[in-house]
Every structure is written in C-alpha cells, then in structure tokens.
Motif scaffolding. Structure first.
Motif, short mmCIF file in Angstrom:
data_model
loop_
_atom_site.label_atom_id
_atom_site.label_comp_id
_atom_site.label_asym_id
_atom_site.label_seq_id
_atom_site.Cartn_x
_atom_site.Cartn_y
_atom_site.Cartn_z
N GLU A 32 0.84 -1.20 0.00
CA GLU A 32 0.00 0.00 0.00
C GLU A 32 0.87 1.24 0.00
OE1 GLU A 32 -2.72 0.40 3.30
OE2 GLU A 32 -3.04 2.49 2.76
N LEU A 33 1.94 1.15 0.80
CA LEU A 33 2.87 2.27 0.87
C LEU A 33 3.45 2.57 -0.51
CD1 LEU A 33 3.68 3.88 3.35
CD2 LEU A 33 5.81 2.59 3.40
N LEU A 34 3.79 1.49 -1.24
CA LEU A 34 4.37 1.67 -2.56
C LEU A 34 3.43 2.39 -3.50
CD1 LEU A 34 6.72 1.12 -4.45
CD2 LEU A 34 5.63 -1.03 -5.08
N TRP A 35 2.16 1.93 -3.56
CA TRP A 35 1.28 2.61 -4.51
C TRP A 35 0.89 4.00 -4.05
CZ3 TRP A 35 -3.57 4.21 -3.44
CH2 TRP A 35 -4.38 3.47 -2.56
N ARG A 36 0.91 4.21 -2.74
CA ARG A 36 0.71 5.57 -2.25
C ARG A 36 1.79 6.51 -2.77
NH1 ARG A 36 -2.62 7.54 1.94
NH2 ARG A 36 -4.10 5.91 2.48
N TYR A 37 3.05 6.04 -2.66
CA TYR A 37 4.15 6.90 -3.12
C TYR A 37 4.11 7.09 -4.62
CZ TYR A 37 6.49 7.48 1.35
OH TYR A 37 6.78 7.85 2.62
N LEU A 38 3.72 6.05 -5.35
CA LEU A 38 3.63 6.20 -6.81
C LEU A 38 2.58 7.26 -7.17
CD1 LEU A 38 3.97 2.52 -8.02
CD2 LEU A 38 5.60 4.41 -8.31
N LEU A 39 1.43 7.19 -6.49
CA LEU A 39 0.40 8.19 -6.74
C LEU A 39 0.89 9.58 -6.36
CD1 LEU A 39 -3.04 6.70 -5.61
CD2 LEU A 39 -2.51 7.80 -7.78
N LEU A 40 1.55 9.67 -5.20
CA LEU A 40 2.06 10.96 -4.74
C LEU A 40 3.03 11.55 -5.77
CD1 LEU A 40 2.68 10.22 -0.95
CD2 LEU A 40 1.12 11.93 -1.88
N LEU A 41 3.89 10.68 -6.33
CA LEU A 41 4.85 11.16 -7.33
C LEU A 41 4.13 11.62 -8.60
CD1 LEU A 41 7.75 8.61 -6.85
CD2 LEU A 41 7.75 11.05 -6.29
N ALA A 42 3.07 10.90 -8.97
CA ALA A 42 2.32 11.29 -10.16
C ALA A 42 1.69 12.67 -9.95
CB ALA A 42 1.24 10.26 -10.47
N VAL A 43 1.08 12.88 -8.79
CA VAL A 43 0.46 14.19 -8.52
C VAL A 43 1.54 15.26 -8.43
CG1 VAL A 43 -1.03 15.50 -6.97
CG2 VAL A 43 -1.47 13.08 -7.34
N LEU A 44 2.68 14.89 -7.85
CA LEU A 44 3.80 15.83 -7.75
C LEU A 44 4.22 16.33 -9.14
CD1 LEU A 44 5.91 17.13 -5.80
CD2 LEU A 44 7.41 15.24 -6.40
N ALA A 45 4.33 15.38 -10.08
CA ALA A 45 4.71 15.75 -11.44
C ALA A 45 3.67 16.70 -12.04
CB ALA A 45 4.85 14.50 -12.30
N LEU A 46 2.41 16.43 -11.74
CA LEU A 46 1.33 17.22 -12.31
C LEU A 46 1.29 18.64 -11.73
CD1 LEU A 46 -1.01 16.62 -14.32
CD2 LEU A 46 -2.48 16.39 -12.31
N THR A 47 1.56 18.76 -10.41
CA THR A 47 1.43 20.08 -9.79
C THR A 47 2.69 20.92 -9.92
OG1 THR A 47 1.94 19.06 -7.67
CG2 THR A 47 -0.36 19.51 -8.12
N THR A 48 3.87 20.31 -9.83
CA THR A 48 5.09 21.12 -9.89
C THR A 48 5.77 21.06 -11.25
OG1 THR A 48 6.40 19.31 -9.01
CG2 THR A 48 5.53 20.88 -7.42
N GLY A 49 5.45 20.04 -12.05
CA GLY A 49 6.05 19.91 -13.37
C GLY A 49 5.92 21.16 -14.22
N PRO A 50 4.71 21.73 -14.31
CA PRO A 50 4.56 22.94 -15.14
C PRO A 50 5.49 24.07 -14.73
CG PRO A 50 2.42 22.00 -14.68
CD PRO A 50 3.40 21.21 -13.87
N PHE A 51 5.72 24.24 -13.41
CA PHE A 51 6.64 25.29 -12.97
C PHE A 51 8.06 24.97 -13.43
CE2 PHE A 51 3.21 25.65 -9.79
CZ PHE A 51 2.92 26.98 -9.93
N LEU A 52 8.43 23.69 -13.30
CA LEU A 52 9.79 23.30 -13.67
C LEU A 52 10.01 23.44 -15.17
CD1 LEU A 52 10.17 20.23 -11.30
CD2 LEU A 52 11.07 22.55 -11.01
#
Lengths: 300, 295
Positions: A32-52
């Motif tokens: 569960e921890l693994l898929w939580r982190y995968l989801l978190l990373l996906a959202v991270l890319a979506l929210t901060t990616g445009p700024f980067l």
C-alpha cells in the motif's frame, strides 16, 4: 497508472504480517505504501512539473530548439541570457518594485486597519458596534468582480486612477481580515485585560501591550495573505492602471505576453521572476499559509 | 461585563477611532461602489459622461444582447464543470496525503504551490504548455496521438481554462479537507473495516458522510469563484475572448464593456447586477441542497 495496476494484484497477503508503523500510529502495508508513493509522485509531477518546465524554458539559449518533439526537458546549455533580455524588453525590475510597493503597503494597511477595527468589534463596547460588525460582514459578501467598474469611477473621481495608491486603496483594509482579527481578539481570555484595566491601563495601552502581542499568529496570517493577494492580483490593477510605467508585475507580464507572445523564453523568464519570491515566501512560512486557508474558509 | 463605569472612563471617541480606518476604506471602496453599481445600472452613464435615468433599458438590452448570453452560458458552464471536480478531487488528494508517511509534508507543500502562484503566472505557464508547439503537444505527437489545438478551438479552450482553474484550486481545497478529515473518528473506519467494507465502500459510507458539511462549504466557495471567472479565460483566450469572442465570460464582458474612455458604465453595471444576483442565487442553492439532504 499502468504501473499501479501491476502492483496491486501482486500484493502478497503475507506482507500484512510485517506492518510498518507510521508516526500517527497506523500500520501501512508495504504494498500500500508503494502505490501511495507512486500516486504521490504522479500528482507531484502534475502540480510542480509545469513550474519546472517554465523554469527550464527560461534557461534555454536562443539556439536551442524549445519546440522539439520529443521535448528536451533540461536546457542543454543553461543561460541567464533570457532574464537580461526580458529586462531590455519591458522594465521588469521596475514592475517588480511596483508590485513590491503595492504588496508591502497592502500588508501594512491591512495589519493596522484590521487589528484596530477587529479590536473595537471584539473588545470595546459602544453604541453602533453591531452595525459596524454588520458593515464588515456585508462588505465581505460583496463580490469584487461586480464592483470593479464602480471602484474605477470612484478612483477617477478622486483622481487616483493610474496610481499605485489607487491599486492599494480598495483592498487596504479587507473586511475578512477585520473579522479574522475580531475572532482572534474574542478568543483571548478577558481576565488579563481586566487586570491591566484595574492597574489603570487605558484602552490604547491594553490594545498595544496586551491584546496585540497575543494575536501575533493571526496577524501573521493576515500579513501573508495581504502580501500574496496584492502581489498576485490581476483584474483590479488591469482596470485601474493604464500607463505602462506604473504597471505591476502581473499586468506587465500580461503586456509582455500580448506584445511578444512569440518569444516563449522571454515570457518564461518573466513568469519565473514573478513567481519565485512567493514560492520562497511560502517555503519559509508554510504553516501560516495553511492556517490562513482554514481560518479563511471558516469565516468566508 | 459592560459596566457603565468602563464605558464612561474610556475616551468617548476611541472605539470609533479604532474602527475608523476599516470603516472608511470599506465604506468608500466597497459599499459605496456597490450601491453606485445598483444605481448606475438604471442609467446610461459612460466613463466621461454623467448618465441619465433610463429605467430598465439596460436590462431590456441585456435580453437581446447575444454577447451577454454567451457570457452567461460560459460562466454557468464553468460552474457546472469546475465545481464537481473541485468538490471531489481535492478530497481524494486529502485522503492521499492524510497519513503521516515519511516525506508527506513535502508532498503537501508541493501540491499547494499552484495556489501560491499568481493566476497570471499560472495562465501563462499553461498557455505555453498547451501551445500548438508546446510540451503537451510534443508529448502527444511523440506517443502518436498527434497535435491538438487546445487554444484554438472554442470548446477546447474553455475546457482547458476550466482544467487550469481546477489545477490551481486543488491544493487550496485539499487543505480545507485535511482539516475536516482530522476530525473524523478513526474508530468509524476501523469498525467498517471489521465489518468487511472495502476502501470504496468505506469512502462512500464513512468518509463522505463525515465530511459532508465541508463538501457543501467547498461547493459554495468554488461555485461562487467559478461563476466570477475572469483571469484564466482572459489570459488563455485573449482579451476578446477567443474565436469570435465565443469564450467570453460574464466578468470579462463587464470589464470589456465598462472600462476605457468610452466605457458604458451604466450597461456594465447592469451586467454586474446579474453577477450579484447569480452569486447570491448560487449560495442559496448550495445551502438549500445542503438542508434538503440533511432532512
């Protein structure tokens, strides 16, 4: 997502026996921890990616292809050239200074004005207090977008259109901030002030020496949101400012985008200049930002 | 508490002195403009010309103004699309970041970054991302889907602007939901889990009822904000509102009609009155839906 689909069915039941305990005391299975982190990373890319991506674009040199497909995510030869060029195209540092002036003025007027009025509403007893409270509640409910035209004609009548003072004035003491400060003062125990009162302290002394230092946290929230609100504001400065030498950063960026739309590197450099100070501020003062959301939501 | 003695010992003017700066600003720049908007909506006032009373002429003109109906349609569509997304997605996000697993504070802060940025910065970032030759289209072409004219088609443009609004609002409402979720008793979840309820079931029958009042709050806040949308569409579609002005929103129309030296203040005020009316109606609608569900 396809990665997640693969991970989930493979979750072995045995892993449940070796639970990982998090600091809130709950057990999380490794899968569960693994898929939580995968989801978190996906959202991270979506929210901060445009700024980067914007940052990367601003660092790409004039010879580098910014339209390549597949895209090149990192600049091959990072350069600050675009930041120098954007300053040659529009007076971006003057605009930044104007934004800073407006934002600082907004912080000062909102802190002083809302602390004073909030204290009067919460702690002073006088005829008309209920009416005063009602005025601020009503003002908070008026949608700014519906009154900007009338605000503009008011500014014209005062001769303050096209000035930075005109940009600051309508939001100088936000009704919501007054009500926020009122709430903070009301939450203080009466006893402390009463003791000071018995000792002969007058209302100004009680306000400055006792009440105000106890509501520093809320005052910080007001200050931060006043700064952010003024720095980020678009509609009102767009309406009230017409002279390009008076522009704030947001209006200047809109002007840059409208005039030099084909030069993405310039626009990117401009947006980075506009957003970097706020991200820095947020990084330093996060808890006040989060606190402000909670308090603003309850009050608003 | 209100001892007469205390009242007498104060300087008689001091409470008003405290309230004065706030009252002055609020009166002069919020309440007076509000009243003058209402008054102006019955006149033909222009930026440089004082108006005459024209009765309901502005409102009659509204009914026959295609641009008004376009603006109203777009603003209403904005509410219909953006609000459900902003009620549900931030809640899911809040559930994702609620557990205190290592590094979670970093993720929470990162998800909040779009809230901090100016809408102008956000708008321009997405204009570049969704450009005909921008990153999104480069990726789409690389994976073989081909380029999409996000910013040239009337409906795709509006949809893109809506997506940007949702993107910028996610973190804000996430924080609101996090506060609400902190108050949901853990026993409820554990009891449901013992009864054999799966995660979806637990979400629907434990989490949603527990944060229902927060969902109503988010619906109210986001619907009012969505109806008044200006900046996203202005930046992405341009000041004239996209192809043939078809992406103009109501507040864009207010801004376009009422500003400049020839601005029709009277007519823009009538448009503003519609903005007020719909805003109030939306609030009442959300609150009423709330009450009915509760009953």
């Amino acid at each position: 997502m396809s990665v997640l689909e693969k991970v989930r069915p493979e979750r072995p039941a045995a892993t449940a026996r070796e639970p990982r305990v998090t600091d809130d005391g709950r057990r999380v299975r490794p899968a569960e921890l693994l898929w939580r982190y995968l989801l978190l990373l996906a959202v991270l890319a979506l929210t901060t990616g445009p700024f980067l991506w914007q940052l990367a674009t601003s660092l790409k040199g004039p010879t580098e292809d910014i339209y390549s497909s597949p895209p090149s995510l990192l600049p091959a030869h990072p350069t600050l050239h675009n930041y120098a060029r954007v300053a040659d195209t529009i007076p971006v540092w003057d605009y930044a200074l104007n934004s800073l002036k407006v934002a600082v003025a907004n912080v000062v007027t909102n802190c002083v004005g809302s602390a004073l009025a909030g204290y009067a509403l919460a702690r002073l007893r006088y005829r008309g207090r209920r009416v005063t409270t009602l005025v601020f509640v009503l003002a908070m409910l008026v949608p700014v977008e519906g009154i900007v035209i009338a605000q503009f004609t008011t500014m014209r009548e005062l001769g303050l259109n096209n000035t930075l003072i005109g940009v600051v004035l309508p939001g100088a003491v936000g009704a919501m901030n007054v009500l926020l400060m009122r709430g903070a003062f009301r939450a203080l125990p009466h006893e402390i002030e009463e003791a000071a009162y018995v000792d002969g302290a007058d209302v100004w002394q009680r306000f400055l020496r006792i009440a105000l230092p106890s509501v520093k946290g809320t005052l910080a929230v007001v200050a931060i949101f006043a700064f952010m609100g003024a720095w980020d504001d678009f509609l009102w400065p767009l309406i009230v400012l017409s002279d390009p030498s008076k522009f704030t950063l947001t209006i200047g960026l809109n002007y840059l985008h409208g005039t030099f739309a084909n030069d993405e590197r310039l626009v990117a450099a401009g947006t980075v200049i506009a957003v970097a100070p706020l991200i820095a501020l947020f990084a330093c003062l996060q808890r006040y930002f989060f606190r402000g959301v909670g308090e603003g939501a309850v009050k608003g | 508490m209100a001892t007469p003695l205390r009242v007498r010992r104060q300087l008689p003017t001091s409470p008003w002195l405290f309230a004065a700066p706030g009252l002055l600003i609020t009166g002069a720049f919020v309440l007076y403009p509000f009243v003058s908007t209402l008054v102006n909506s019955f006149t033909d006032r222009r930026t440089l010309l004082p108006g005459r009373f024209v009765g309901l002429a502005n409102f009659r003109e509204l009914l026959h103004d295609d641009m008004f109906w376009t603006g109203l349609r777009n603003s209403v569509l904005y509410v219909l699309v953006v609000v459900p997304a902003l009620v549900v997605l931030p809640l899911l996000l809040a559930l994702l970041v609620r557990r205190n697993i290592p590094g979670i504070t970093f993720f929470r802060s990162a998800f909040y970054t779009p809230v901090v940025a100016s809408i102008v910065v956000v708008g321009l970032i997405w204009v570049w991302l969704l450009d005909e030759r921008g990153l999104v289209n480069s990726v789409l072409e690389t994976v073989g889907i081909g380029r999409i004219g996000f910013l040239s088609d009337q409906w795709l443009l509006l949809l893109s602007a809506m997506a940007v609004t949702v993107w910028k609002g996610l973190g804000y409402y996430m924080v609101i939901y996090l506060a609400a979720l902190a108050n949901v008793p853990r026993e409820l979840h554990e009891a449901a889990a013992v009864d054999g309820a799966g995660p979806v079931r637990r979400f629907l029958s434990v989490t949603v009822p527990a944060v229902r009042s927060t969902m109503v709050l988010v619906a109210a806040l986001s619907s009012v904000a969505a109806f008044k949308v200006f900046s996203e569409v202005y930046l992405m579609a341009g000041p004239s509102g996209g192809p043939a002005g078809e992406d103009t929103t109501l507040v864009m129309l207010v801004q376009r009609t009422g500003t400049g030296l020839t601005g029709r203040v009277g007519y823009a005020s009538a448009l503003s009155v519609v903005v007020f009316a719909v805003t109030v109606a939306l609030m009442l609608l959300v609150l009423r839906a709330d009450r009915r569900e509760e009953a």
